[in-house]
Design a protein around this motif. Structure first.
Motif, mmCIF file in Angstrom:
data_model
loop_
_atom_site.group_PDB
_atom_site.id
_atom_site.type_symbol
_atom_site.label_atom_id
_atom_site.label_comp_id
_atom_site.label_asym_id
_atom_site.label_seq_id
_atom_site.Cartn_x
_atom_site.Cartn_y
_atom_site.Cartn_z
ATOM 1 N N CYS A 49 0.834 -1.194 0.000
ATOM 2 C CA CYS A 49 0.000 0.000 0.000
ATOM 3 C C CYS A 49 0.870 1.245 0.000
ATOM 4 C CB CYS A 49 -0.915 -0.004 1.214
ATOM 5 S SG CYS A 49 -2.118 -1.341 1.157
ATOM 6 N N SER A 50 0.279 2.342 -0.424
ATOM 7 C CA SER A 50 0.983 3.615 -0.500
ATOM 8 C C SER A 50 0.481 4.547 0.596
ATOM 9 C CB SER A 50 0.755 4.245 -1.871
ATOM 10 O OG SER A 50 1.425 5.475 -1.953
ATOM 11 N N TYR A 51 1.402 5.276 1.196
ATOM 12 C CA TYR A 51 1.100 6.217 2.260
ATOM 13 C C TYR A 51 1.689 7.570 1.895
ATOM 14 C CZ TYR A 51 0.272 1.874 4.708
ATOM 15 O OH TYR A 51 -0.194 0.628 5.058
ATOM 16 N N SER A 52 0.932 8.610 2.168
ATOM 17 C CA SER A 52 1.425 9.969 1.988
ATOM 18 C C SER A 52 1.798 10.502 3.368
ATOM 19 C CB SER A 52 0.341 10.837 1.348
ATOM 20 O OG SER A 52 0.776 12.172 1.280
ATOM 21 N N VAL A 53 3.052 10.892 3.523
ATOM 22 C CA VAL A 53 3.546 11.370 4.809
ATOM 23 C C VAL A 53 4.034 12.803 4.635
ATOM 24 C CG1 VAL A 53 5.240 11.008 6.647
ATOM 25 C CG2 VAL A 53 4.220 9.034 5.482
ATOM 26 N N THR A 101 6.577 16.366 1.658
ATOM 27 C CA THR A 101 5.650 15.243 1.529
ATOM 28 C C THR A 101 6.356 14.092 0.830
ATOM 29 O OG1 THR A 101 3.783 16.760 1.424
ATOM 30 C CG2 THR A 101 3.402 14.517 0.648
ATOM 31 N N PHE A 102 6.172 12.897 1.375
ATOM 32 C CA PHE A 102 6.813 11.696 0.855
ATOM 33 C C PHE A 102 5.752 10.655 0.541
ATOM 34 C CE2 PHE A 102 9.448 13.801 3.981
ATOM 35 C CZ PHE A 102 10.648 13.967 3.308
ATOM 36 N N GLN A 103 5.948 9.913 -0.535
ATOM 37 C CA GLN A 103 5.105 8.765 -0.857
ATOM 38 C C GLN A 103 5.897 7.528 -0.446
ATOM 39 O OE1 GLN A 103 1.919 9.105 -1.880
ATOM 40 N NE2 GLN A 103 2.323 11.288 -1.701
ATOM 41 N N ILE A 104 5.362 6.786 0.507
ATOM 42 C CA ILE A 104 6.063 5.628 1.058
ATOM 43 C C ILE A 104 5.203 4.395 0.839
ATOM 44 C CG2 ILE A 104 7.026 4.595 3.151
ATOM 45 C CD1 ILE A 104 7.389 7.467 4.217
ATOM 46 N N SER A 105 5.807 3.343 0.324
ATOM 47 C CA SER A 105 5.097 2.081 0.129
ATOM 48 C C SER A 105 5.496 1.104 1.215
ATOM 49 C CB SER A 105 5.441 1.488 -1.232
ATOM 50 O OG SER A 105 4.938 2.314 -2.253
ATOM 51 N N GLY A 106 4.545 0.241 1.561
ATOM 52 C CA GLY A 106 4.817 -0.767 2.573
ATOM 53 C C GLY A 106 3.633 -1.672 2.740
ATOM 54 N N GLU A 128 7.792 19.874 13.424
ATOM 55 C CA GLU A 128 6.582 20.437 14.024
ATOM 56 C C GLU A 128 5.514 19.353 14.115
ATOM 57 O OE1 GLU A 128 4.390 23.394 15.740
ATOM 58 O OE2 GLU A 128 6.391 23.707 14.959
ATOM 59 N N SER A 129 5.293 18.642 12.986
ATOM 60 C CA SER A 129 4.248 17.609 12.958
ATOM 61 C C SER A 129 4.529 16.602 11.854
ATOM 62 C CB SER A 129 2.873 18.243 12.735
ATOM 63 O OG SER A 129 2.822 18.860 11.467
ATOM 64 N N VAL A 130 3.878 15.446 11.990
ATOM 65 C CA VAL A 130 3.925 14.383 10.982
ATOM 66 C C VAL A 130 2.481 13.974 10.713
ATOM 67 C CG1 VAL A 130 4.676 12.036 10.455
ATOM 68 C CG2 VAL A 130 6.175 13.548 11.783
ATOM 69 N N LYS A 131 2.049 14.111 9.459
ATOM 70 C CA LYS A 131 0.686 13.731 9.077
ATOM 71 C C LYS A 131 0.765 12.557 8.114
ATOM 72 C CE LYS A 131 -3.648 15.408 7.152
ATOM 73 N NZ LYS A 131 -4.356 16.576 6.584
ATOM 74 N N ILE A 132 0.042 11.484 8.436
ATOM 75 C CA ILE A 132 0.076 10.266 7.628
ATOM 76 C C ILE A 132 -1.317 9.998 7.074
ATOM 77 C CG2 ILE A 132 0.586 7.798 7.606
ATOM 78 C CD1 ILE A 132 2.406 8.361 10.078
ATOM 79 N N ASN A 133 -1.395 9.882 5.755
ATOM 80 C CA ASN A 133 -2.637 9.511 5.069
ATOM 81 C C ASN A 133 -2.468 8.110 4.518
ATOM 82 O OD1 ASN A 133 -4.371 11.935 5.056
ATOM 83 N ND2 ASN A 133 -2.638 12.842 3.984
ATOM 84 N N SER A 134 -3.460 7.263 4.769
ATOM 85 C CA SER A 134 -3.403 5.897 4.247
ATOM 86 C C SER A 134 -4.717 5.576 3.558
ATOM 87 C CB SER A 134 -3.135 4.903 5.372
ATOM 88 O OG SER A 134 -4.207 4.887 6.282
ATOM 89 N N TYR A 135 -4.696 4.513 2.785
ATOM 90 C CA TYR A 135 -5.884 4.092 2.037
ATOM 91 C C TYR A 135 -6.958 3.531 2.965
ATOM 92 C CZ TYR A 135 -5.151 -0.785 2.925
ATOM 93 O OH TYR A 135 -5.063 -1.990 3.560
ATOM 94 N N ASN A 136 -6.547 2.986 4.114
ATOM 95 C CA ASN A 136 -7.456 2.180 4.927
ATOM 96 C C ASN A 136 -7.789 2.808 6.278
ATOM 97 O OD1 ASN A 136 -9.037 -0.071 5.335
ATOM 98 N ND2 ASN A 136 -7.390 -1.294 6.186
ATOM 99 N N GLY A 137 -7.541 4.077 6.419
ATOM 100 C CA GLY A 137 -7.825 4.716 7.696
ATOM 101 C C GLY A 137 -7.921 6.212 7.519
ATOM 102 N N ARG A 138 -8.351 6.877 8.551
ATOM 103 C CA ARG A 138 -8.446 8.329 8.466
ATOM 104 C C ARG A 138 -7.048 8.922 8.666
ATOM 105 N NH1 ARG A 138 -10.145 6.476 13.191
ATOM 106 N NH2 ARG A 138 -9.413 7.478 15.076
ATOM 107 N N PRO A 139 -6.827 10.122 8.122
ATOM 108 C CA PRO A 139 -5.516 10.767 8.311
ATOM 109 C C PRO A 139 -5.256 11.002 9.794
ATOM 110 C CG PRO A 139 -6.845 11.957 6.699
ATOM 111 C CD PRO A 139 -7.729 10.927 7.318
ATOM 112 N N VAL A 140 -4.014 10.887 10.186
ATOM 113 C CA VAL A 140 -3.643 11.098 11.583
ATOM 114 C C VAL A 140 -2.425 12.024 11.620
ATOM 115 C CG1 VAL A 140 -2.221 9.013 11.667
ATOM 116 C CG2 VAL A 140 -3.145 9.949 13.776
#
Length: 188
Positions: A49-53, A101-106, A128-140
């Protein structure tokens, strides 16, 4: 008499609400991960899956850093995503007052509930902060606003706090119902 009991009950309920709020805010501070092991990556999900960080660097961070920065994050089920190098001094990554912003697969994970950053080098760096968006959950979003120590996995593990917070709230509701039952038994 009834007024005194109701006032006592309100005092008790407000005191237990404050204790829940204090425990939540204390658990939201970044910390060094004593037993964190980046080599444990659960591969039970066959897919990738791909994650936007998105990582924002604080304006009080050094103007730029040549430090090596890594990230590991995951869910409560042992699914871990790891990127060994995010930094690139040539491109201006992690400059102060900036966001990268980074696109990370895992491995595919459920709701992300922990994140750790690792920094090696001598420049220093303050995210300051780290925001992670994933396909299977809400952004955190995880709010650091502090320097990441050198050669240490540093961040947040909120995987267990969600269940402990809900059990504290359940205990609080149980207490409220007990007190209300006690008051109503005198009233009726």
């Amino acid at each position: 008499m009834i007024k005194q009991v109701i006032l006592w009950m309100l005092f008790l309920v407000s005191g237990s609400t404050l204790s829940v709020s204090e425990s939540q805010s204390a658990s939201l501070l970044p910390h060094a991960a004593e037993s964190f092991n980046v080599s444990y990556i659960q591969m039970k999900n066959a897919g990738s899956c791909s994650y936007s960080v998105a990582i924002s660097t604080s304006c009080s961070s050094p103007r730029y850093t040549r430090d090596h920065v890594s990230i590991a994050f995951g869910d409560a089920y042992g699914n871990q995503i790891y990127a060994p190098r995010l930094d690139d001094p040539a491109s201006g990554t992690f400059e102060s007052c900036s966001s990268d912003t980074f696109q990370i697969s895992g491995p595919c994970a459920y709701q992300i509930c922990y994140v750790y950053l690792y920094r090696s080098g001598s420049d220093g760096w303050k995210p300051e902060s780290v925001k992670i968006n994933s396909y299977n959950g809400r952004p955190v979003t995880f709010y650091y606003n502090t320097y990441v120590p050198r050669d240490t996995w540093y961040g947040f593990d909120l995987c267990n706090s969600a269940s402990s917070t809900s059990s504290q709230v359940s205990m609080q509701k149980w207490l409220i119902f007990m007190v209300l039952g006690f008051v109503l038994s005198f009233w009726l």
